[in-house]
Design an enzyme around this catalytic site. Structure first.
Site, PDB file in Angstrom:
ATOM      1  N   ASN A 354       0.834  -1.199   0.000  1.00 21.89           N
ATOM      2  CA  ASN A 354       0.000   0.000   0.000  1.00 21.89           C
ATOM      3  C   ASN A 354       0.871   1.252   0.000  1.00 21.89           C
ATOM      4  O   ASN A 354       1.704   1.419   0.904  1.00 21.89           O
ATOM      5  CB  ASN A 354      -0.896   0.035   1.234  1.00 21.89           C
ATOM      6  CG  ASN A 354      -1.746   1.301   1.273  1.00 21.89           C
ATOM      7  OD1 ASN A 354      -2.683   1.452   0.475  1.00 21.89           O
ATOM      8  ND2 ASN A 354      -1.409   2.223   2.160  1.00 21.89           N
ATOM      9  N   GLU A 355       0.660   2.102  -0.980  1.00 25.84           N
ATOM     10  CA  GLU A 355       1.353   3.393  -1.080  1.00 25.84           C
ATOM     11  C   GLU A 355       2.835   3.264  -0.744  1.00 25.84           C
ATOM     12  O   GLU A 355       3.397   4.095  -0.031  1.00 25.84           O
ATOM     13  CB  GLU A 355       0.698   4.420  -0.153  1.00 25.84           C
ATOM     14  CG  GLU A 355      -0.738   4.670  -0.505  1.00 25.84           C
ATOM     15  CD  GLU A 355      -1.266   6.017  -0.049  1.00 25.84           C
ATOM     16  OE1 GLU A 355      -0.656   6.623   0.839  1.00 25.84           O
ATOM     17  OE2 GLU A 355      -2.286   6.454  -0.586  1.00 25.84           O
TER      18      GLU A 355
HETATM   19  C1  GCB Z   1      -3.786   6.602   2.559  1.00 29.45           C
HETATM   20  C2  GCB Z   1      -3.358   5.419   3.339  1.00 29.45           C
HETATM   21  C3  GCB Z   1      -4.235   5.193   4.550  1.00 29.45           C
HETATM   22  C4  GCB Z   1      -4.494   6.515   5.237  1.00 29.45           C
HETATM   23  C5  GCB Z   1      -5.226   7.420   4.275  1.00 29.45           C
HETATM   24  C6  GCB Z   1      -5.534   8.792   4.860  1.00 29.45           C
HETATM   25  O1  GCB Z   1      -3.548   6.745   1.411  1.00 29.45           O
HETATM   26  O2  GCB Z   1      -3.273   4.266   2.562  1.00 29.45           O
HETATM   27  O3  GCB Z   1      -3.591   4.294   5.390  1.00 29.45           O
HETATM   28  O4  GCB Z   1      -5.194   6.373   6.420  1.00 29.45           O
HETATM   29  O5  GCB Z   1      -4.451   7.616   3.137  1.00 29.45           O
HETATM   30  O6  GCB Z   1      -6.588   8.971   5.459  1.00 29.45           O
HETATM   31  O7  GCB Z   1      -4.716   9.690   4.721  1.00 29.45           O
END
Ligand code: GCB
Length: 719
Positions: A354-355
């Site tokens: 993820n990211e």
């Molecule tokens: C994202 C992440 C996630 C975060 C979200 C956010 O891209 O994958 O874990 O909680 O953004 O709310 O910023």
């Protein structure tokens, strides 16, 4: 015979081995409170759990301990002797005690959630709760038994291959054990084999998503009496770059939400009832898919998904920042995830990361790590696809996008950065450039604190109304793009991120459609319910908490899954509208009014009233709100530049461009790393070019005076 005894009581807990003296019952986390109150200061260290074990053992029996979740690194000691170490806080593992038990033994378990350079996760937007937060079991089996140690295996693996045309499934059941033979039973048919048996189910009853999630059971029994069984489902998943997701040969757009495994006041130490309550909310919403982020969830939860026909994206916590020493841990966590979850029919895809490029460059080591993970998934499970969730600033021609079978992006245009419509443009560009690639929308959302309200909601105001508007846009955007194989709202529930302190709350990410304590459904929840829940007619009046309104006319918004909505004010019918999902009425606001909406035999009501001064308790960021008001009231000469122009437009003019560039360079020098990342990122630069100067300044935390100052300078420059 196999006996499983739950060992959740009679534990003593402490921060030191010697002083582990606080009586606790599992599931337990030591961060239930400090991991949820903001400040990024929750306890991350090694803690100890201690318990007496009086396990009598029959001759020839083998004894194992099973840990279903020990976050994040765990060592198990019996009578002072270290028996094992497990790295990874979300998967189960077992350790053998046979030959070591005296009948009166001391079990000590050290669990650590401290920093590490090799165990994921280390950098992410959620609290890394520490603890023995799932069940611990004592398992006794006969000498001849199913394998228990290897990667926490259930000992039985079921692979159904479905022939839709002939309504037939060929079901392969593999088992791991130390006996000469095994009896395997599927659908009333028993076969005695060495290890693997194949069954044919004619007229197969499909596992058919939320409509009909039919489950079969496979049972395996050894002559010694040891027995394991697992449920499975017969279904076919497929993805098409143009038409999106298919279940059992028919188009089945995956539309749903993500879930983290935590609840206010409890952390991640959840009971079966907590899991079941979450599933009831998902069913009420009408979602047909869940992204179980960002790690392996409890087996009970995958079971609930199997039973409710929810299609799942399962993933490991390989997140945000690639660690050069973390490769082995990603492979271990993936092997355990697949081994332990393989039989769940609900799981459609394995998520590699993820990211991961958010805080790491796309270099050879990172690419190699992803290739190894991808190959591992294919080797262990040729029946499912791999995917990954990419961060918005990853260039769409990055080589990393070629690794998984299908792709997905997390986009927050209209929240962190940019405008809502940039999401539409992003997908249109991607789809036009790569018409043969399958693409999805793995995260999107906007934070909302249900205490905050506005009749002129805007990005960054944390109001319930902006969140609802944001999602109205995204819902339309998604409905217009059927090629998106899956879309997942971030997030169904508010969750703990102890590093956050914003939007009027400490330690919470408030992008949930439902609050962290599960007590309140925000308006946006009902938007999706109106769009997705086809079973239960309902009507919802938005803005119930927006009681005091300072305006002559006010908008009454209604969400419903019915085609016609009637609105009554103080008992009189004032309008009937036909349409879909969102119904808008404007009414004069004179004093206090009783509003009632009716649709399809359902009704909802609320009271609102006119007030002479704006209710200050509804406003989170008073500075942002006042800047917005000031600009609405002020005259701006449209023939000259202003902060309402986009950065791109301003940059095209040499003098105006030089002024903003100089100002931004100064800001960047103060911000270091982040600014460097922005400067070197063409995708981000392009995106910023499309944002108004005003929203860039607000996002950067500029105060009212400096915004006005820049505006005065820009107003002096003719376009
Ligand atoms: C994202 C992440 C996630 C975060 C979200 C956010 O891209 O994958 O874990 O909680 O953004 O709310 O910023």
């Amino acid at each position: 015979m196999r006996t499983i005894t739950r060992l959740n009581d009679n534990w003593y807990f402490g921060k030191n081995r010697e002083t582990a003296g606080e009586a606790v019952t599992l599931p337990h986390t030591w961060n239930a409170l400090d991991g949820q109150d903001g400040g990024n200061d929750y306890y991350r260290g090694t803690c100890w759990y201690r318990r007496d074990l009086n396990a009598a053992k029959d001759a020839g029996e083998r004894v194992f301990l099973e840990f279903n979740g020990a976050a994040h690194t765990c060592e198990v000691f019996l009578n002072g002797e270290k028996l094992c170490r497990h790295e990874g806080g979300y998967s189960a593992f077992r350790v053998e005690l046979s030959g070591k038990l005296t009948g009166n033994d001391l079990l000590e378990v050290s669990v650590s959630n401290e920093d590490s350079d090799c165990v994921y996760p280390q950098k992410a937007d959620f609290t890394f709760y520490g603890g023995l937060y799932r069940d611990v079991n004592l398992i006794k089996v006969p000498a001849e038994h199913f394998e228990l140690l290897k990667d926490g295996t259930p000992g039985i693996k079921v692979t159904p291959v479905v022939d839709l045309e002939n309504k037939r499934a060929v079901v392969t059941v593999e088992t791991w054990h130390n006996a000469a033979s095994v009896d395997i039973t599927v659908n009333g048919e028993k076969k005695t084999v060495e290890r693997t048996a194949e069954f044919v189910i004619e007229n197969v009853h499909l596992w058919d998503g939320v409509e009909d999630p039919y489950l079969y059971t496979a049972t395996a029994k050894l002559p010694s009496g040891d027995e394991v069984s697992t449920r499975f489902g017969c279904r076919v998943f497929a993805c098409d770059p143009e038409k999106g997701f298919f279940l059992n040969g028919r188009s089945y757009p995956l539309r749903g939400v993500s879930r983290h495994q935590d609840v206010k006041g409890k952390g991640n130490a959840l009971s079966y009832e907590d899991h079941a309550a979450d599933m009831a909310v998902i069913r009420e919403l009408g979602a047909n898919t869940l992204r179980l982020a960002h790690y392996q969830h409890a087996q009970e939860f995958y079971d609930l998904c199997d039973e409710n026909g929810i299609i799942v994206w399962a993933e490991i916590p390989y997140i945000t920042m690639h660690m050069k020493n973390g490769r082995q841990n990603t492979l271990d966590q993936m092997r355990e995830l697949i081994t332990q979850c393989y039989n769940h029919p609900c799981i459609a895809v394995w998520g590699l990361s993820n990211e991961i490029t958010a805080a790491s460059a796309v270099n050879d080591d990172l690419l190699e790590n992803h290739r190894l993970l991808n190959d591992l998934c294919h080797r262990m499970d040729p029946t499912r696809l791999t995917t990954m969730a990419n961060v918005f600033m990853l260039e769409i021609d990055s080589p990393i996008l070629e690794i998984p079978d299908i792709n997905s992006y997390n986009l927050y245009f209209g929240w962190y950065l940019g405008e809502l419509t940039q999401t539409d443009e992003f997908f249109d560009e991607y789809h036009a450039k790569y018409p043969d690639r399958v693409i999805g929308f793995s995260e999107y959302g906007a934070d909302a604190n249900p205490a905050y309200h506005s009749s002129r909601p805007e990005k960054g105001d944390y109001t319930e109304e902006y969140q609802a508007l944001y999602h109205e846009h995204m819902l339309r955007m998604i409905e217009e793009r059927p090629y998106l194989w899956a879309t997942h709202v971030w997030n169904l529930f508010d969750f703990a991120a102890d590093g956050r302190d914003e939007g009027g709350k400490h330690g919470e990410n408030q992008k949930g459609l439902v609050t962290f304590d599960r007590q309140l459904r925000k308006d946006a929840f009902y938007l999706y319910k109106a769009a997705w829940n086809k079973r239960e007619p309902f009507v919802h009046l938005c803005g119930k908490r927006f009681l005091n309104r300072c305006e002559d006319k006010t908008e009454i918004k209604v969400y419903s899954n019915q085609p016609e909505v009637r609105l009554y004010v103080d008992g009189s019918l004032i309008g009937t509208q036909t349409g879909k999902t969102v119904f808008r009425f404007t009414i004069p606001l004179l004093g206090e009014h009783l509003i009632r909406a009716e649709a399809g035999g359902c009704e909802d009501s609320m009271v609102i009233r006119r007030v002479s001064e704006p209710d200050e308790s509804y406003i989170f960021n008073k500075a942002v709100a006042s800047v917005a008001n000031w600009f609405d009231a002020d005259e701006i000469d449209p023939s000259c530049f202003s902060v309402k122009d986009t950065l791109g437009e301003i940059r095209q003019h040499p003098q105006a461009g030089a002024i903003v560039d100089q100002m931004m360079a100064k800001g960047a020098a103060e911000r270091g790393d982040v600014a460097d990342a922005v400067k070197d990122n063409p995708a981000l630069q392009r995106m910023m070019g499309r944002m108004t100067m005003l929203s860039l300044l607000k996002q950067g935390g500029a105060d009212e005076e400096s915004i006005k100052h820049l505006n005065r300078i820009l107003q002096g420059i003719k376009k």
